[in-house]
Design a protein around this motif. Structure first.
Motif, PDB file in Angstrom:
ATOM      1  N   CYS A 181       3.551   4.848  -2.547  1.00 56.42           N
ATOM      2  CA  CYS A 181       3.860   3.736  -1.624  1.00 56.42           C
ATOM      3  C   CYS A 181       5.258   3.878  -1.036  1.00 56.42           C
ATOM      4  O   CYS A 181       5.461   3.723   0.179  1.00 56.42           O
ATOM      5  N   GLN A 279      -9.622   3.735  -6.137  1.00 58.26           N
ATOM      6  CA  GLN A 279      -8.961   2.443  -6.329  1.00 58.26           C
ATOM      7  C   GLN A 279      -7.442   2.578  -6.292  1.00 58.26           C
ATOM      8  O   GLN A 279      -6.750   1.715  -5.736  1.00 58.26           O
ATOM      9  N   ASN A 282      -6.501   2.991  -2.711  1.00 63.24           N
ATOM     10  CA  ASN A 282      -6.615   1.704  -2.028  1.00 63.24           C
ATOM     11  C   ASN A 282      -5.448   0.793  -2.391  1.00 63.24           C
ATOM     12  O   ASN A 282      -4.893   0.089  -1.528  1.00 63.24           O
ATOM     13  N   MET A 283      -5.038   0.811  -3.668  1.00 62.81           N
ATOM     14  CA  MET A 283      -3.904   0.006  -4.091  1.00 62.81           C
ATOM     15  C   MET A 283      -2.621   0.481  -3.418  1.00 62.81           C
ATOM     16  O   MET A 283      -1.790  -0.330  -2.978  1.00 62.81           O
ATOM     17  N   TYR A 285      -2.343   2.017  -0.530  1.00 59.79           N
ATOM     18  CA  TYR A 285      -2.356   1.628   0.880  1.00 59.79           C
ATOM     19  C   TYR A 285      -2.061   0.139   1.037  1.00 59.79           C
ATOM     20  O   TYR A 285      -1.363  -0.269   1.971  1.00 59.79           O
ATOM     21  N   THR A 286      -2.579  -0.686   0.134  1.00 62.01           N
ATOM     22  CA  THR A 286      -2.340  -2.132   0.225  1.00 62.01           C
ATOM     23  C   THR A 286      -0.853  -2.448   0.067  1.00 62.01           C
ATOM     24  O   THR A 286      -0.284  -3.234   0.838  1.00 62.01           O
ATOM     25  N   VAL A 287      -0.223  -1.826  -0.928  1.00 64.24           N
ATOM     26  CA  VAL A 287       1.217  -2.069  -1.138  1.00 64.24           C
ATOM     27  C   VAL A 287       2.025  -1.535   0.040  1.00 64.24           C
ATOM     28  O   VAL A 287       2.981  -2.174   0.509  1.00 64.24           O
ATOM     29  N   ASN A 289       1.024  -1.179   3.155  1.00 63.92           N
ATOM     30  CA  ASN A 289       0.808  -2.056   4.307  1.00 63.92           C
ATOM     31  C   ASN A 289       1.631  -3.322   4.180  1.00 63.92           C
ATOM     32  O   ASN A 289       2.200  -3.827   5.171  1.00 63.92           O
ATOM     33  N   LEU A 290       1.737  -3.869   2.956  1.00 60.33           N
ATOM     34  CA  LEU A 290       2.541  -5.074   2.738  1.00 60.33           C
ATOM     35  C   LEU A 290       4.019  -4.802   3.016  1.00 60.33           C
ATOM     36  O   LEU A 290       4.689  -5.584   3.709  1.00 60.33           O
TER      37      LEU A 290
END
Length: 298
Positions: A181, A279, A282-283, A285-287, A289-290
């Protein structure tokens, strides 16, 4: 290992290329890692000593992590190979022609009729079964008991592997997610503010290294699960139809355990598998993006 060498060599290469363009003016020399020192870091031999200590420490730590990864991967490969051998042995089980007990001999040369029967306790993950290993049984039955004991040993080895690598690999995977991330976020910010090709190159190589290490553990863990799932097909593909009732009962014992595939869990939270790898991505990418949205809002 390549990212470690890049982090070590980049400051020296940047200083060497920027020295002629500085018109002989004093320039701040960089080190592989940012450091504060209570002495003049730019004066020789202080700079050289700090640079050497950081370089050696960086390389040794990366080599230690590399050897630890190789050790765990080797253990998982051995377990995968043992499961493959077990699948081949179980699938090749076929009833043998019935012969008088007095004419049968064991590998040690003793008559099978003279040998005593024993009980093999099959204990695996909380379940306990007793399998009769009488030598008066058929050759297929005795081979099946050996395969059941082999399966039991593999299950015990997987449990031991989880205890050995569970906590350490969980920390490594969690750290890799955080690093992925941060690397992706820093690269996006660099491309916005201006490209520093040396820093971008280091980040790209480091990003690939984190992805490779995470995917490596998940893929080899998935290989163990795939081979254990294949054991159900191996049991169904052997010659159980023509076998005696005792062989069928023993096969049912093995099928009961094979119906629960072996998985290597880390941190008692997630299993090493392809789905876990997706997973984690995906985690990440989520962090990312945030963080990117928060930076864009500022």
């Amino acid at each position: 290992m390549v990212p470690a060498l890049l982090w070590v060599l980049t400051p020296a290469l940047v200083d060497a290329m920027s020295a002629p363009a500085a018109n002989c003016t004093a320039a701040t020399r960089g080190t592989p890692l940012p450091v504060w020192a209570p002495f003049d870091l730019q004066r020789s031999p202080n700079y050289e000593l700090v640079y050497a200590v950081q370089a050696v420490t960086n390389v040794v730590m990366n080599l230690t992590g590399l050897f630890l990864d190789i050790f765990f991967v080797t253990l998982m490969l051995h377990l995968t190979a043992e499961l493959d051998v077990l699948n081949l042995n179980v699938a090749s089980l076929q009833p043998s022609p019935v012969a008088p007990a007095a004419s049968l001999e064991s590998r040690d040369g003793d008559s099978l009729a003279e040998q005593t029967s024993t009980d093999a306790v099959y204990t695996a993950r909380g379940d306990s079964f007793r399998v009769r290993t009488s030598t008066s049984r058929s050759h297929m039955y005795r081979l099946l008991v050996k395969n059941i004991q082999h399966h039991q040993m593999i299950i015990m080895c997987v449990d031991d592997l989880e205890r050995v690598m569970g906590q350490s690999i969980f920390v490594i995977l969690l750290t890799n997610v955080i690093n992925i991330c941060s690397q992706a976020f820093a690269s996006a910010v660099l491309f916005r503010s201006g490209i520093d090709w040396g820093l971008v190159t280091k980040m790209l190589f480091t990003f690939v290294a984190y992805m490779f290490e995470t995917g490596m553990f998940c893929m080899f863990g998935q290989a163990i699960t795939d081979q254990s799932e294949r054991l159900v097909e191996s049991v169904g593909g052997c010659g159980w139809l023509e076998a005696e009732a005792g062989v069928r009962r023993a096969l049912l014992v093995m099928l009961t355990q094979a119906s629960r595939p072996l998985t290597v869990h880390v941190g008692k939270v997630a299993a090493l598998s392809r789905s876990s790898f997706l997973q984690l991505l995906n985690m990440s990418y989520t962090v990312f993006n945030l963080l990117f949205e928060l930076q864009s809002a500022d």
